[in-house]
Design a protein around this motif. Structure first.
Motif, PDB file in Angstrom:
ATOM      1  N   SER B 100      38.620 -50.458  -5.375  1.00  0.00           N
ATOM      2  CA  SER B 100      37.370 -50.694  -4.637  1.00  0.00           C
ATOM      3  C   SER B 100      36.636 -51.908  -5.175  1.00  0.00           C
ATOM      4  O   SER B 100      36.092 -52.709  -4.407  1.00  0.00           O
ATOM      5  N   ASN B 103      38.346 -54.985  -4.117  1.00  0.00           N
ATOM      6  CA  ASN B 103      38.237 -55.151  -2.666  1.00  0.00           C
ATOM      7  C   ASN B 103      36.835 -55.549  -2.217  1.00  0.00           C
ATOM      8  O   ASN B 103      36.662 -56.175  -1.182  1.00  0.00           O
ATOM      9  N   PRO B 112      39.192 -58.595   0.245  1.00  0.00           N
ATOM     10  CA  PRO B 112      40.478 -58.362   0.943  1.00  0.00           C
ATOM     11  C   PRO B 112      41.237 -59.658   1.211  1.00  0.00           C
ATOM     12  O   PRO B 112      42.443 -59.641   1.425  1.00  0.00           O
ATOM     13  N   ASP B 208      46.208 -60.024  -3.559  1.00  0.00           N
ATOM     14  CA  ASP B 208      45.090 -59.323  -2.941  1.00  0.00           C
ATOM     15  C   ASP B 208      45.137 -57.872  -3.396  1.00  0.00           C
ATOM     16  O   ASP B 208      46.151 -57.423  -3.957  1.00  0.00           O
ATOM     17  N   PRO B 209      44.037 -57.109  -3.195  1.00  0.00           N
ATOM     18  CA  PRO B 209      43.959 -55.768  -3.792  1.00  0.00           C
ATOM     19  C   PRO B 209      45.050 -54.805  -3.320  1.00  0.00           C
ATOM     20  O   PRO B 209      45.362 -53.846  -4.020  1.00  0.00           O
ATOM     21  N   THR B 210      45.665 -55.045  -2.160  1.00  0.00           N
ATOM     22  CA  THR B 210      46.627 -54.062  -1.641  1.00  0.00           C
ATOM     23  C   THR B 210      47.894 -53.971  -2.500  1.00  0.00           C
ATOM     24  O   THR B 210      48.663 -53.034  -2.354  1.00  0.00           O
ATOM     25  N   THR B 213      47.395 -50.730  -5.440  1.00  0.00           N
ATOM     26  CA  THR B 213      46.831 -49.466  -4.969  1.00  0.00           C
ATOM     27  C   THR B 213      47.492 -48.291  -5.677  1.00  0.00           C
ATOM     28  O   THR B 213      48.426 -48.462  -6.454  1.00  0.00           O
TER      29      THR B 213
END
Lengths: 251, 294
Positions: B100, B103, B112, B208-210, B213
């Motif tokens: 979070s 992101n 994002p 990127d944050p993805t 996860t």
């Protein structure tokens, strides 16, 4: 003889159940004390309180002139108190030898930085400990089992190994929780022989045990406990014939 | 050829991740769900430093390792006070929080949109800008990680980690400060995971944050379990098998969109099969489904 352990007015309650009720006692140097009493009398709780696994509600415990009432379990071991457990704890997935090696205290190789630095010193101590471990296992008659998993030993041998693990850290006081319960007579003799030798090595022992013959044989003094209180104390024969003790067992 | 090199580089990165998690999960018996977060810390620290401060790559690696180790202490000290399932939930929460933050802290991490244009590593004028050279760099760092981990587990220190895994109470009764051992190995594990993050960020040159996860955490846990917990070679085998397996799907002629979905099902299915019939993984020494109550 000088006092080694001094417990004064220890109290412990578990949700209203009294485990220790103003319990006081002392243990002298090079003395073997027997702790007897019915199930639920608070004997194992006393061990847990002394070794820091349970905090007492009130009371003080002084060991070797140091107050250990509030110290965590690992520090108490490092000060010189070793214990065994009633439910027999060992690292079952490790070999007998590894269990003993694990039990030596203050190993330089146990510091993370020494995994990479001071390699020579670590190896030196490890070799030295290995030698000591082999001697201890020899002494206990477990040398042939050194490379077996602790799990593969018989119940009696496991109990013996747990005492050897205690001895590895060269403690001043050993707390043995039912060291001979549920094992065969030959092994009982073996373990009793080892326990009887401990005072000569300068060690004191407290034994919890239900086997009165064994208690009478090894202990110089016996404490009878019931409902968290000390009911009777004295020579094994005296305590055995104390009317208060007989009454407590009949209740 | 490039495609093969790409797969090898990924395998190297996942070997670093699974070996570092194995120290914690396999050897010490602490199953952490936050490993992807430490992977991410390494990646973001190196990316932000390279993009904003323009510090040299070698220094960035060190700073990433230190940052991840410190973050490991922040996560580890409070959450290691609780045990078993509750610990897993606590690390799960930290994993979600990390995602979070990455992101939503748009001004800092790009949110994002991620961070594009991360410079490729340069060490003393040597540029790692093609697949071959990057594979060499990855191999060196993977071997380095394996060496450190192996050194730890084969020392008296590692013996205590295994003892903690088997019986914490007994280990404590032998005079070992169990809490301190756990926090330290948690920090080491986090620090080593960040090396993978550094490699990933400078290899793809975009993060990127993805990528960081909880799914990623589960994937790393799968590698450790399927390869074999409590055995470092198991983690290497696991990384090779689990990175290669979905690539094989391409060759049986499945369209890409289907293959991507089958990948997730494959991992899940494998994990279930292994937990049921081979909880020790390929060559593990510890199984999580064993009843450790004592």
């Amino acid at each position: 003889m000088e006092t080694l352990l001094n417990i004064q007015k220890c109290n412990k309650h578990f949700n209203g159940i009294v485990a220790l009720d103003d319990f006081s006692c002392t243990v002298k140097k090079q003395e073997i004390v027997g702790l007897i009493g019915p199930n639920g009398a608070g004997k194992s709780t006393l061990f847990n309180v002394i070794t820091g696994f349970i905090n007492q509600d009130s009371g003080s415990i002084v060991f070797n002139k140091k107050d250990i009432s509030k110290k965590p379990a690992y520090k108490i071991n490092n000060l010189g108190i070793s214990r065994t457990f009633q439910d027999l704890r060992l690292i079952r997935q490790m070999t007998v030898l590894e269990n003993v090696l694990l039990s030596f205290s203050k190993q330089p190789g146990e510091h993370l930085e020494n995994v990479f630095l001071r390699n020579k010193k670590v190896k030196e101590i490890e070799t030295e400990n290995r030698k000591k471990a082999v001697e201890l296992l020899d002494f206990a008659g477990l040398n042939e089992k050194s490379y077996d998993l602790a799990n593969d030993l018989s119940y009696g041998q496991q109990k013996l190994l747990s005492i050897v693990c205690c001895l590895a850290s060269d403690p001043k006081l050993l707390l043995l929780d039912e060291p001979i319960a549920g094992i065969n007579p030959a092994m009982i003799d073996e373990i009793i022989k080892i326990i009887k030798m401990l005072p000569e090595e300068g060690k004191s022992v407290i034994i919890i045990e239900h086997n009165m013959d064994a208690i009478t044989e090894v202990c110089g003094r016996v404490i009878f406990m019931d409902a968290g209180q000390k009911i009777s104390e004295g020579l094994p024969e005296e305590v055995r014939n104390d009317p208060k003790v007989i009454e407590a067992y009949l209740d | 050829m490039i495609y093969l090199l790409h797969i090898f580089i990924l395998i190297g990165i996942y070997i670093i991740l699974s070996v570092s998690l194995n120290l914690l999960a396999g050897y010490t018996g602490i199953l952490s769900m936050a490993h992807a977060a430490f992977f991410g810390v390494g990646a973001y620290v190196v990316a932000l430093l390279a993009l904003n401060v323009h510090t040299p790559f070698i220094l960035n690696i060190f700073l990433a390792i230190i940052a991840a180790g410190a973050f490991g202490a922040i996560v580890g000290i409070p959450s290691l006070r609780i045990k078993d399932d509750y610990f897993i939930i606590a690390t799960f929460a930290f994993q979600i929080i990390t995602f979070s933050v990455l992101n939503n802290l748009v001004s800092f991490t790009g949110g994002p949109m991620g961070l594009p244009g991360i410079p490729q590593p340069v060490i003393f004028g040597l540029k790692f800008d093609n697949h071959w050279s990057f594979l060499i760099l990855t191999t060196i760092l993977a071997v380095f990680t394996y060496f450190i981990a192996n050194r730890i587990v084969s020392s008296p220190y590692g013996r205590i980690l295994k003892a903690i895994r088997e019986d914490e109470v007994f280990t404590q009764s032998l005079g070992k400060n169990v809490a301190a051992f756990k926090v330290k190995i948690f920090m080491v594990s986090a620090a080593l995971a960040s090396i993978a993050g550094v490699l990933y960020a400078t290899y793809i040159t975009y993060i990127d944050p993805t990528s960081f996860t909880v799914n990623e955490s589960v994937f790393i846990i799968s590698i450790v379990i399927i390869g074999g917990a409590g055995n470092l070679k198991g983690s290497v085998v696991g990384a090779i098998v689990l990175v290669m397996l979905p690539e094989l799907l391409r060759f049986i002629g499945l369209p890409n969109s289907v293959a991507a979905n089958i990948r997730q099902m494959l991992y899940g299915g494998l994990l279930v099969v292994f937990m049921l019939w081979r909880p020790r993984g390929f060559i593990g020494e510890y199984s999580f489904n064993r009843n450790n109550e004592k």
